[in-house]
Design a protein around this motif. Structure first.
Motif: not given
Length: 448
Positions: A308-336
């Motif tokens: 599960p830890a691996i899956a959460v990391q991969a999903i979070a990164w893919l969401v940040v990468i796919a976000w149109p334009g600069a990612a919102p700050v809250w999403l960067l904290y989710v990535l952290a």
């Protein structure tokens, strides 16, 4: 030699805790050394005129030496114990940081990071060795997580405080000061750390449930020790667990997080440092929780915690990468938060190594396990830098968000490969332990 059972020992006593405290403080400083370029990557690139691939090499060679030294360090720990090996490690880090402080060129600076990696390689396995010899086996998972928790604090010290010191003084003073601290801790290790309790004539581990005492010292038969450790699927499960869980967070906090957040996402440096600090703090908070869960569900560690830890990391990164334009700050904290799961999850790998190997090759198996995470990290760091260069975005002046996005996609194959081998080796381990039935036509291997 006859070993006498300690009188009704239920714990390590104050001396064991004190020795662990000195060891874990040395580990905290080792993490400061390891992460010392994390907040000053741009300063490093400007000081040495380095492009992205060259900047990656600072971290890659450091991690390559760290990973390459793990098995030799494990064998030396099995032979000589923690005290002398940790002392040498602290002194090597001191020489490395002093060399970096006055380095006139990229080549000398990279050599300095190699010395740093060699010294760093001795400290964490040494602390794990102290846990094995001074603490009862049942406390191993929690003590390992507490060690990782304190070490995470070193990443905090390597972020804003080190950058502030460098900008307030000079490159030479900042890195020379760290070298001085390494010398001081080398002295503390020599003075206070002991390989094993005084009433025991050799490094041992004590199980307070049974009173059993196991000698933790081997004969330096490197071929036999390494082959025997790797032959057990539990060791391979530990290797791939450590390979897959922490590398994304390591690459992020060690080198590429600050450039991505500032030059890529456009955050001011204080806010970018806050995101990185959140990663560290959350990792510290999650450590004891995962340690206790690992102790409670030893046969479900991989399925319930690691995968599960691996899956959460991969999903979070893919969401940040796919976000149109600069990612919102809250999403960067989710990535952290997602990346912060990797460090505590990686410590579970050492529970596998400790569970599935006899005491006499404990440090050898630990070394093999530790290679995994840093092998994946150096591959990730180098591939990110190479991908940036191939897109013409290899210097601070040319960093672009779209280039960072494609560069971070190079992490995906590492997650896929690691996930696959975790599943395979978990199955083999459970069959060997009699927890699962072997597949028809494939008899279970004899117990190691």
């Amino acid at each position: 030699m006859t070993l006498h059972r300690p009188p009704a020992a239920t714990g390590p006593g104050w001396r064991g805790w004190f020795i662990w405290g000195v060891g874990v403080a040395a580990y905290l400083l080792a993490v400061v050394n390891r992460s010392s370029l994390s907040a000053v990557g741009v300063d490093t690139a400007e000081r040495f005129g380095a492009d992205a691939s060259t900047l990656s090499m600072f971290a890659v060679v450091q991690l390559a030496v760290y990973g390459g030294m793990q098995i030799p360090i494990g064998l030396l720990l099995d032979r000589y114990g923690a005290r002398p090996i940790m002392t040498i490690g602290m002194l090597l880090m001191a020489v490395g940081q002093l060399t970096l402080a006055f380095s006139p060129s990229v080549g000398v600076a990279i050599f300095a990071r190699m010395l740093l990696g060699a010294g760093d390689a001795a400290v964490f396995p040494g602390v794990l060795r102290l846990i094995a010899t001074w603490f009862p086996a049942q406390r191993g998972p929690l003590m390992s997580q507490l060690t990782g928790l304190v070490g995470q604090a070193g990443q905090l010290l390597a972020l804003a405080p080190l950058a502030s010191l460098l900008h307030a003084t000079s490159w030479e003073i900042a890195f020379g000061g760290i070298a001085g601290l390494c010398v001081m801790f080398a002295i503390l290790v020599v003075v206070f750390i002991r390989n094993h309790p005084p009433e025991i004539g050799a490094d041992v581990t004590v199980d307070t449930d049974t009173g059993a005492i196991k000698v933790v010292r081997s004969s330096m038969d490197t071929g036999v020790g390494i082959r025997a450790a790797w032959a057990h699927p539990g060791t391979r499960l530990a290797f791939w667990s450590h390979f897959t869980t922490p590398f994304a967070g390591t690459a992020f906090v060690l080198l590429w997080g600050m450039p991505f957040l500032t030059a890529g996402e456009g955050l001011p440096k204080p806010q970018a440092a806050a995101v990185l600090s959140t990663y560290v703090v959350l990792g510290m908070a999650l450590g004891p929780v995962m340690g206790e869960l690992s102790r409670r569900i030893p046969h479900l560690r991989s399925r319930a915690l690691v995968l599960p830890a691996i899956a959460v990391q991969a999903i979070a990164w893919l969401v940040v990468i796919a976000w149109p334009g600069a990612a919102p700050v809250w999403l960067l904290y989710v990535l952290a938060f997602a990346l912060a799961m990797g460090g505590p999850a990686s410590m579970i790998a050492f529970d596998h190594a400790r569970t599935h190997n006899p005491a006499h090759r404990l440090s050898t198996a630990t070394g093999i396990t530790n290679v995994g995470g840093f092998l994946a990290a150096l591959i990730a760091i180098f591939m990110i830098g190479l991908a940036l260069d191939l897109q013409g975005a290899g210097t601070p002046d040319t960093y672009r968000l779209d280039a960072f996005r494609l560069a971070f996609l190079t992490q995906v194959p590492l997650w896929v490969i690691g996930w696959m081998f975790i599943v395979i080796e978990r199955r083999k381990t459970r069959v060997l332990l009699g927890l699962d039935e072997p597949r028809r036509g494939r008899p279970a291997r004899a117990r190691d």
